[in-house]
Motif scaffolding. Structure first.
Motif, PDB file in Angstrom:
ATOM      1  N   ALA A 135       0.881  -1.179   0.000  1.00 22.98           N
ATOM      2  CA  ALA A 135       0.000   0.000   0.000  1.00 22.98           C
ATOM      3  C   ALA A 135       0.910   1.218   0.000  1.00 22.98           C
ATOM      4  O   ALA A 135       1.569   1.502   1.003  1.00 22.98           O
ATOM      5  N   THR A 136       0.965   1.907  -1.127  1.00 19.44           N
ATOM      6  CA  THR A 136       1.993   2.943  -1.304  1.00 19.44           C
ATOM      7  C   THR A 136       1.391   4.291  -1.673  1.00 19.44           C
ATOM      8  O   THR A 136       0.884   4.460  -2.789  1.00 19.44           O
ATOM      9  N   PRO A 137       1.451   5.262  -0.751  1.00 20.16           N
ATOM     10  CA  PRO A 137       0.971   6.591  -1.115  1.00 20.16           C
ATOM     11  C   PRO A 137       2.046   7.374  -1.854  1.00 20.16           C
ATOM     12  O   PRO A 137       3.237   7.116  -1.679  1.00 20.16           O
ATOM     13  N   ILE A 138       1.600   8.299  -2.689  1.00 22.86           N
ATOM     14  CA  ILE A 138       2.528   9.281  -3.261  1.00 22.86           C
ATOM     15  C   ILE A 138       2.047  10.622  -2.709  1.00 22.86           C
ATOM     16  O   ILE A 138       1.012  11.143  -3.123  1.00 22.86           O
ATOM     17  N   VAL A 139       2.775  11.116  -1.728  1.00 27.06           N
ATOM     18  CA  VAL A 139       2.321  12.326  -1.030  1.00 27.06           C
ATOM     19  C   VAL A 139       2.745  13.542  -1.842  1.00 27.06           C
ATOM     20  O   VAL A 139       3.935  13.721  -2.147  1.00 27.06           O
ATOM     21  N   LEU A 140       1.748  14.382  -2.175  1.00 25.77           N
ATOM     22  CA  LEU A 140       2.037  15.578  -2.977  1.00 25.77           C
ATOM     23  C   LEU A 140       1.699  16.857  -2.218  1.00 25.77           C
ATOM     24  O   LEU A 140       2.109  17.939  -2.613  1.00 25.77           O
ATOM     25  N   GLY A 141       0.945  16.733  -1.141  1.00 25.04           N
ATOM     26  CA  GLY A 141       0.811  17.841  -0.196  1.00 25.04           C
ATOM     27  C   GLY A 141      -0.366  18.771  -0.350  1.00 25.04           C
ATOM     28  O   GLY A 141      -0.712  19.476   0.595  1.00 25.04           O
ATOM     29  N   SER A 142      -0.966  18.834  -1.532  1.00 29.02           N
ATOM     30  CA  SER A 142      -2.145  19.698  -1.684  1.00 29.02           C
ATOM     31  C   SER A 142      -2.991  19.165  -2.829  1.00 29.02           C
ATOM     32  O   SER A 142      -2.457  18.494  -3.728  1.00 29.02           O
ATOM     33  N   LYS A 143      -4.269  19.525  -2.812  1.00 32.25           N
ATOM     34  CA  LYS A 143      -5.121  18.999  -3.887  1.00 32.25           C
ATOM     35  C   LYS A 143      -4.751  19.629  -5.235  1.00 32.25           C
ATOM     36  O   LYS A 143      -4.925  19.019  -6.281  1.00 32.25           O
ATOM     37  N   GLU A 144      -4.151  20.821  -5.175  1.00 30.64           N
ATOM     38  CA  GLU A 144      -3.732  21.492  -6.417  1.00 30.64           C
ATOM     39  C   GLU A 144      -2.596  20.720  -7.105  1.00 30.64           C
ATOM     40  O   GLU A 144      -2.402  20.824  -8.309  1.00 30.64           O
ATOM     41  N   ARG A 145      -1.822  19.986  -6.335  1.00 34.24           N
ATOM     42  CA  ARG A 145      -0.748  19.168  -6.930  1.00 34.24           C
ATOM     43  C   ARG A 145      -1.244  17.753  -7.246  1.00 34.24           C
ATOM     44  O   ARG A 145      -0.808  17.140  -8.214  1.00 34.24           O
ATOM     45  N   VAL A 146      -2.166  17.276  -6.412  1.00 33.03           N
ATOM     46  CA  VAL A 146      -2.631  15.899  -6.585  1.00 33.03           C
ATOM     47  C   VAL A 146      -3.426  15.742  -7.887  1.00 33.03           C
ATOM     48  O   VAL A 146      -3.224  14.769  -8.627  1.00 33.03           O
ATOM     49  N   TYR A 147      -4.289  16.707  -8.153  1.00 31.09           N
ATOM     50  CA  TYR A 147      -5.199  16.548  -9.294  1.00 31.09           C
ATOM     51  C   TYR A 147      -4.452  16.446 -10.636  1.00 31.09           C
ATOM     52  O   TYR A 147      -4.681  15.497 -11.388  1.00 31.09           O
ATOM     53  N   PRO A 148      -3.527  17.378 -10.962  1.00 34.21           N
ATOM     54  CA  PRO A 148      -2.820  17.240 -12.244  1.00 34.21           C
ATOM     55  C   PRO A 148      -1.987  15.961 -12.324  1.00 34.21           C
ATOM     56  O   PRO A 148      -1.849  15.366 -13.399  1.00 34.21           O
ATOM     57  N   PHE A 149      -1.465  15.531 -11.188  1.00 34.06           N
ATOM     58  CA  PHE A 149      -0.656  14.307 -11.168  1.00 34.06           C
ATOM     59  C   PHE A 149      -1.550  13.105 -11.504  1.00 34.06           C
ATOM     60  O   PHE A 149      -1.205  12.269 -12.345  1.00 34.06           O
ATOM     61  N   TRP A 150      -2.696  13.072 -10.848  1.00 27.97           N
ATOM     62  CA  TRP A 150      -3.642  11.976 -11.084  1.00 27.97           C
ATOM     63  C   TRP A 150      -4.088  11.970 -12.554  1.00 27.97           C
ATOM     64  O   TRP A 150      -4.144  10.917 -13.189  1.00 27.97           O
ATOM     65  N   LYS A 151      -4.368  13.176 -13.087  1.00 24.72           N
ATOM     66  CA  LYS A 151      -4.836  13.283 -14.488  1.00 24.72           C
ATOM     67  C   LYS A 151      -3.743  12.841 -15.464  1.00 24.72           C
ATOM     68  O   LYS A 151      -4.019  12.192 -16.481  1.00 24.72           O
ATOM     69  N   ALA A 152      -2.513  13.196 -15.149  1.00 25.91           N
ATOM     70  CA  ALA A 152      -1.403  12.820 -16.033  1.00 25.91           C
ATOM     71  C   ALA A 152      -1.246  11.295 -16.069  1.00 25.91           C
ATOM     72  O   ALA A 152      -1.010  10.708 -17.127  1.00 25.91           O
ATOM     73  N   MET A 156       4.710   7.680 -14.409  1.00 23.98           N
ATOM     74  CA  MET A 156       5.088   8.448 -13.217  1.00 23.98           C
ATOM     75  C   MET A 156       6.050   9.578 -13.618  1.00 23.98           C
ATOM     76  O   MET A 156       5.926  10.716 -13.156  1.00 23.98           O
ATOM     77  N   ALA A 157       7.004   9.243 -14.482  1.00 21.95           N
ATOM     78  CA  ALA A 157       7.980  10.262 -14.918  1.00 21.95           C
ATOM     79  C   ALA A 157       7.242  11.398 -15.632  1.00 21.95           C
ATOM     80  O   ALA A 157       7.547  12.587 -15.427  1.00 21.95           O
ATOM     81  N   TYR A 158       6.261  11.037 -16.434  1.00 24.31           N
ATOM     82  CA  TYR A 158       5.457  12.041 -17.157  1.00 24.31           C
ATOM     83  C   TYR A 158       4.678  12.909 -16.158  1.00 24.31           C
ATOM     84  O   TYR A 158       4.644  14.140 -16.266  1.00 24.31           O
ATOM     85  N   ALA A 159       4.071  12.252 -15.149  1.00 24.03           N
ATOM     86  CA  ALA A 159       3.262  12.983 -14.164  1.00 24.03           C
ATOM     87  C   ALA A 159       4.121  13.933 -13.336  1.00 24.03           C
ATOM     88  O   ALA A 159       3.677  15.046 -13.017  1.00 24.03           O
ATOM     89  N   VAL A 160       5.342  13.501 -13.012  1.00 27.56           N
ATOM     90  CA  VAL A 160       6.240  14.368 -12.236  1.00 27.56           C
ATOM     91  C   VAL A 160       6.499  15.675 -12.998  1.00 27.56           C
ATOM     92  O   VAL A 160       6.524  16.764 -12.407  1.00 27.56           O
ATOM     93  N   LYS A 161       6.634  15.568 -14.314  1.00 26.53           N
ATOM     94  CA  LYS A 161       6.902  16.779 -15.131  1.00 26.53           C
ATOM     95  C   LYS A 161       5.714  17.727 -15.110  1.00 26.53           C
ATOM     96  O   LYS A 161       5.836  18.910 -15.395  1.00 26.53           O
ATOM     97  N   LYS A 162       4.518  17.209 -14.801  1.00 26.06           N
ATOM     98  CA  LYS A 162       3.303  18.049 -14.789  1.00 26.06           C
ATOM     99  C   LYS A 162       3.137  18.815 -13.489  1.00 26.06           C
ATOM    100  O   LYS A 162       2.203  19.601 -13.346  1.00 26.06           O
ATOM    101  N   LEU A 163       3.991  18.538 -12.505  1.00 21.58           N
ATOM    102  CA  LEU A 163       3.827  19.190 -11.197  1.00 21.58           C
ATOM    103  C   LEU A 163       4.232  20.652 -11.247  1.00 21.58           C
ATOM    104  O   LEU A 163       5.185  20.998 -11.927  1.00 21.58           O
TER     105      LEU A 163
END
Ligand SMILES: Cc1ncc(COP(=O)(O)O)c(C=O)c1O
Length: 399
Positions: free
Chosen positions: A332-349, A392-399
């Motif tokens: 069970a592995t979370p990826i902590v991004l700290g705010s919903k403003e960061r979580v949403y684009p990451f999830w979408k990517a 994941m690499a693609y999503a990181v670039k979207k942050l």
């Protein structure tokens, strides 16, 4: 007059859901409740696209195991679709008893009771044993079902910092002058964080304060311990935990839940636990699938080995990208991004790249811990893990 009074009251309730901000946001951004068109293992089809499922809890990957499917099919044919009632009213069936005996034996307990949902089992494991006047010590990050059990019990609750024996010791010491019955409620593996409970220290403190200990091992069962016996077995602390509850819907690849404890405790639960007494029994197919998975867990070691090999590989992918996994020690592995403003684009990517995950934002997680919740399965292939790494690499670039 009477009519208008009723229509006004009804309107107040209707306005409550029409005006609900969280629901409006959910519908606007549409991150949840997606309807998959098909599934085979960790492959799902969504809006005509093939995706990799990375947020299920099929840890051992048994949900498409031929023996599990066959067991469910045979049970349907033999017992029909449902027992259509609570066991107290129209009786248990042989398959309930068989599953309960096998689970109890596996977990080294005298007895077990299975429910149609893990949520019910975990509520009942607290609400049936605790009562008004008791003091419950609870880890701040326990699952919603345990909080509900606590609320229903009407006991006083004292929270301690997540997985912190030091804080538990302080909180317990502050309550030590009270001679109220005391309970400790924790998880074995925390569902969002992936942390393993610090059981040796926590149970030692619990013993010092004569606490009755309840542990929800929904995410430890199948994952930790000998043949997946769970967190208590992982630490060899079976005699320090009074009740183990959990879910059949994760490693056991079914739907339902269980409570394992002493025979006395289970018989008491069957008399007094509202969720146990007044809810329909687990279905024949669900019970049979769970039982088949339990047998496979003990006979086919490769699923467990593959789960941990995949977890190691996945953890390395996230680490190489500098992602924060909150110190998760389990699949069970979370990826902590700290705010919903960061979580949403990451999830979408991730979605764009064909990887299905789930966002978890405050208040479901502590403020500042908004995250993408992922879980590795033994069924993820090397090719899928490579695709996940690219996504994941693609999503990181979207942050
Ligand atoms: C820690 C924990 N306990 C209990 C449950 C409830 O289990 P179920 O989904 O089988 O109702 C869950 C489900 O996610 C969970 O994470």
């Amino acid at each position: 007059m009477a009519l208008s009074f009723f229509s006004k009251s009804k309107k107040a309730v209707q306005n409550r859901f029409r005006d609900d901000y969280a629901t409006k946001m959910r519908l606007k951004y549409d991150p949840y409740y997606h309807a998959m068109e098909s599934q085979h293992g960790t492959n799902v089809r969504l809006h005509g696209r093939d995706m990799i499922m990375l947020s299920s809890n099929d840890y051992l990957g048994l949900s498409f195991h031929p023996k599990v499917i066959e067991a469910g099919r045979a049970a349907l044919l033999k017992w029909g679709t449902s027992t259509t009632g609570a066991r107290i009213s129209n009786g248990s069936r042989a398959f309930h008893i068989e599953l309960e005996e096998k689970l109890a034996h596996f977990l080294g307990r005298e007895a077990c009771h299975v429910h149609s949902a893990g949520y019910l089992s975990c509520i009942s494991s607290v609400a049936a044993f605790a009562q008004k006047g008791d003091i419950i010590f609870a880890d701040k990050n326990i699952h919603s079902c345990l909080w509900e059990g606590i609320q229903l019990s009407r006991a006083t609750v004292e929270r301690f910092s997540h997985n912190s024996p030091d804080d538990f010791r302080e909180v317990a010491a502050a309550a030590s002058t009270s001679d109220a019955p005391k309970l400790l409620v924790i998880e074995g593996v925390y569902s969002m964080e992936g942390h393993i409970a610090r059981l040796p220290e926590l149970t030692e403190i619990a013993e010092d304060h004569n606490c009755f200990t309840i542990l929800d091992d929904a995410h430890g069962f199948g994952v930790l311990g000998r043949h997946g016996r769970g967190t208590v077995d992982h630490f060899g602390l079976s005699d320090k935990v009074d009740v183990i509850c959990g879910s059949l819907s994760k490693s056991l690849a079914s739907t339902g839940g269980f409570i394992a404890a002493s025979r006395e405790a289970i018989e008491y639960l069957r008399t007094t636990g509202k969720q146990t007494v007044f809810s329909a029994a687990i279905s024949p197919a669900s019970a049979a699938c769970a039982q088949a998975s339990l047998e496979i867990m003990q006979k086919e070691r490769e699923h467990h080995d593959r789960l941990w090999a995949n977890t190691k590989k996945y953890r390395a992918i996230l680490k190489n990208l500098g992602l924060d996994t909150w110190g998760s020690e389990t699949p069970a592995t979370p990826i902590v991004l700290g705010s919903k403003e960061r979580v949403y684009p990451f999830w979408k990517a991730l979605l764009e790249k064909g990887v299905f995950t789930v966002m978890s934002i405050a208040p479901a997680v502590p403020i500042g811990k908004d995250l993408i919740r992922t879980a590795i399965s033994a069924m993820h292939t090397d090719e899928q893990l490579d695709k996940i790494a690219d996504a994941m690499a693609y999503a990181v670039k979207k942050l």
